[in-house]
Design a protein around this motif. Structure first.
Motif, PDB file in Angstrom:
ATOM      1  N   MET A   1       7.688   7.496  -7.370  1.00  0.00           N
ATOM      2  CA  MET A   1       6.302   7.198  -7.062  1.00  0.00           C
ATOM      3  C   MET A   1       5.699   6.250  -8.099  1.00  0.00           C
ATOM      4  N   LYS A   2       6.119   6.354  -9.367  1.00  0.00           N
ATOM      5  CA  LYS A   2       5.574   5.478 -10.403  1.00  0.00           C
ATOM      6  C   LYS A   2       5.820   4.020 -10.063  1.00  0.00           C
ATOM      7  N   SER A   3       6.976   3.711  -9.482  1.00  0.00           N
ATOM      8  CA  SER A   3       7.273   2.320  -9.145  1.00  0.00           C
ATOM      9  C   SER A   3       6.389   1.822  -8.012  1.00  0.00           C
ATOM     10  N   HIS A   4       5.830   2.731  -7.226  1.00  0.00           N
ATOM     11  CA  HIS A   4       4.966   2.346  -6.104  1.00  0.00           C
ATOM     12  C   HIS A   4       3.537   2.031  -6.538  1.00  0.00           C
ATOM     13  N   LEU A   5       3.132   2.458  -7.715  1.00  0.00           N
ATOM     14  CA  LEU A   5       1.745   2.291  -8.135  1.00  0.00           C
ATOM     15  C   LEU A   5       1.316   0.829  -8.215  1.00  0.00           C
ATOM     16  N   GLN A   6       2.228  -0.066  -8.560  1.00  0.00           N
ATOM     17  CA  GLN A   6       1.879  -1.480  -8.682  1.00  0.00           C
ATOM     18  C   GLN A   6       1.988  -2.226  -7.353  1.00  0.00           C
ATOM     19  N   LYS A   7       2.479  -1.597  -6.344  1.00  0.00           N
ATOM     20  CA  LYS A   7       2.680  -2.265  -5.049  1.00  0.00           C
ATOM     21  C   LYS A   7       1.355  -2.362  -4.288  1.00  0.00           C
ATOM     22  N   THR A   8       1.264  -3.395  -3.452  1.00  0.00           N
ATOM     23  CA  THR A   8       0.075  -3.568  -2.618  1.00  0.00           C
ATOM     24  C   THR A   8       0.116  -2.576  -1.457  1.00  0.00           C
ATOM     25  N   GLU A  11       2.718  -3.641   1.039  1.00  0.00           N
ATOM     26  CA  GLU A  11       4.086  -3.296   0.642  1.00  0.00           C
ATOM     27  C   GLU A  11       4.365  -1.809   0.845  1.00  0.00           C
ATOM     28  N   LEU A  12       3.378  -0.975   0.506  1.00  0.00           N
ATOM     29  CA  LEU A  12       3.540   0.472   0.676  1.00  0.00           C
ATOM     30  C   LEU A  12       3.704   0.844   2.149  1.00  0.00           C
ATOM     31  N   ILE A  13       2.964   0.183   3.010  1.00  0.00           N
ATOM     32  CA  ILE A  13       3.075   0.452   4.446  1.00  0.00           C
ATOM     33  C   ILE A  13       4.473   0.124   4.939  1.00  0.00           C
ATOM     34  N   HIS A  14       4.998  -1.018   4.500  1.00  0.00           N
ATOM     35  CA  HIS A  14       6.358  -1.394   4.926  1.00  0.00           C
ATOM     36  C   HIS A  14       7.420  -0.454   4.361  1.00  0.00           C
ATOM     37  N   LEU A  15       7.224   0.007   3.137  1.00  0.00           N
ATOM     38  CA  LEU A  15       8.156   0.987   2.563  1.00  0.00           C
ATOM     39  C   LEU A  15       8.110   2.291   3.359  1.00  0.00           C
ATOM     40  N   PHE A  16       6.903   2.706   3.748  1.00  0.00           N
ATOM     41  CA  PHE A  16       6.778   3.923   4.560  1.00  0.00           C
ATOM     42  C   PHE A  16       7.458   3.731   5.918  1.00  0.00           C
ATOM     43  N   GLU A  20      10.339   5.630   3.374  1.00  0.00           N
ATOM     44  CA  GLU A  20      10.005   6.145   2.039  1.00  0.00           C
ATOM     45  C   GLU A  20       8.683   6.906   2.090  1.00  0.00           C
ATOM     46  N   MET A  21       8.757   8.223   2.071  1.00  0.00           N
ATOM     47  CA  MET A  21       7.562   9.059   2.156  1.00  0.00           C
ATOM     48  C   MET A  21       6.694   8.928   0.909  1.00  0.00           C
ATOM     49  N   ASP A  22       7.303   8.645  -0.249  1.00  0.00           N
ATOM     50  CA  ASP A  22       6.531   8.463  -1.478  1.00  0.00           C
ATOM     51  C   ASP A  22       5.532   7.320  -1.351  1.00  0.00           C
ATOM     52  N   ALA A  23       5.875   6.309  -0.581  1.00  0.00           N
ATOM     53  CA  ALA A  23       4.982   5.172  -0.391  1.00  0.00           C
ATOM     54  C   ALA A  23       3.706   5.612   0.317  1.00  0.00           C
ATOM     55  N   LEU A  24       3.833   6.473   1.320  1.00  0.00           N
ATOM     56  CA  LEU A  24       2.653   6.979   2.023  1.00  0.00           C
ATOM     57  C   LEU A  24       1.813   7.832   1.081  1.00  0.00           C
ATOM     58  N   GLU A  25       2.469   8.666   0.285  1.00  0.00           N
ATOM     59  CA  GLU A  25       1.736   9.511  -0.657  1.00  0.00           C
ATOM     60  C   GLU A  25       0.928   8.654  -1.627  1.00  0.00           C
ATOM     61  N   CYS A  26       1.523   7.584  -2.125  1.00  0.00           N
ATOM     62  CA  CYS A  26       0.836   6.689  -3.049  1.00  0.00           C
ATOM     63  C   CYS A  26      -0.367   6.026  -2.368  1.00  0.00           C
ATOM     64  N   LEU A  27      -0.186   5.617  -1.130  1.00  0.00           N
ATOM     65  CA  LEU A  27      -1.254   4.988  -0.360  1.00  0.00           C
ATOM     66  C   LEU A  27      -2.414   5.955  -0.150  1.00  0.00           C
ATOM     67  N   VAL A  28      -2.103   7.199   0.192  1.00  0.00           N
ATOM     68  CA  VAL A  28      -3.138   8.209   0.427  1.00  0.00           C
ATOM     69  C   VAL A  28      -3.878   8.519  -0.876  1.00  0.00           C
ATOM     70  N   VAL A  29      -3.146   8.713  -1.954  1.00  0.00           N
ATOM     71  CA  VAL A  29      -3.773   9.020  -3.244  1.00  0.00           C
ATOM     72  C   VAL A  29      -4.688   7.874  -3.675  1.00  0.00           C
TER      73      VAL A  29
END
Length: 194
Positions: A1-8, A11-16, A20-29
């Motif tokens: 999840m730490k690597s996802h913090l700098q992503k737009t 980018e997080l939507i495409h990872l999800f 990658e469920m962590d990408a959605l979690e990062c987006l929600v947070v």
């Protein structure tokens, strides 16, 4: 999840979408506070706001998984539009729901009965100035209140607010201006200092 913090968001939507469920979690947070606060100010009920917030998340997940998300780079305004629409849907549904009246004074039975008591953490979180602003906001016309909430609590641009409320940017700006003028007048009249 730490690597996802700098992503737009994009980018997080495409990872999800790639699983990658962590990408959605990062987006929600990243956006939960703005979404939840806006919903809470519109419905004025903590538990209802939590329910609608969950519905918003479900709708977001379903839309992204089905490949129907198209507003690249504009995730928050899109999510805010979903939240706003679900709040409007709730109020439409409530209007159609028959109310149960008490005998003599014809009050709605659910306004009379108290089913819940505020928890200690809710009481602590309510600061005096926050309560004063909320009370004053409630006295404003709905269109002015909505623009102030979307601008100051959801931090949307006037262009996004105009799109969300189906009005022109100038109308949104005018509602904001008159809303702030009215808030100042009420503060002076009631001798309220924040």
């Amino acid at each position: 999840m730490k690597s996802h913090l700098q992503k737009t968001d994009h980018e997080l939507i495409h990872l999800f979408m790639d699983g990658e469920m962590d990408a959605l979690e990062c987006l929600v947070v990243r956006h939960k506070d703005k979404l939840y606060t806006s919903i809470l100010f519109l419905v004025k009920d903590k538990y209802l706001a939590e329910d609608i917030f969950q519905d918003v998340l479900i709708k977001i997940i379903d839309t992204i998984r089905s490949g129907r998300y198209t507003e690249e780079g504009k995730f928050l305004p899109w999510a805010m539009r979903i939240a706003h629409n679900l709040c409007v849907d709730h109020f439409r549904k409530v209007k159609r729901t028959p109310s149960i009246k008490t005998g003599t004074d014809q009050q709605d039975i659910f306004d009379v009965l108290n089913f819940t008591e505020e928890s200690a953490d809710v009481k602590i979180m309510k600061r005096q100035s926050h309560d004063r602003v909320r009370r004053l906001l409630d006295l404003l016309p709905e269109d002015q209140k909505e623009v102030i909430i979307l601008r100051h609590y959801a931090e949307l641009s006037f262009k996004e607010i105009a799109s969300l409320t189906n009005c022109s940017i100038n109308t949104a700006l005018g509602r904001m201006r008159y809303g702030l003028i009215n808030l100042r007048k009420m503060m002076i009249e009631k001798s309220i200092a924040l």
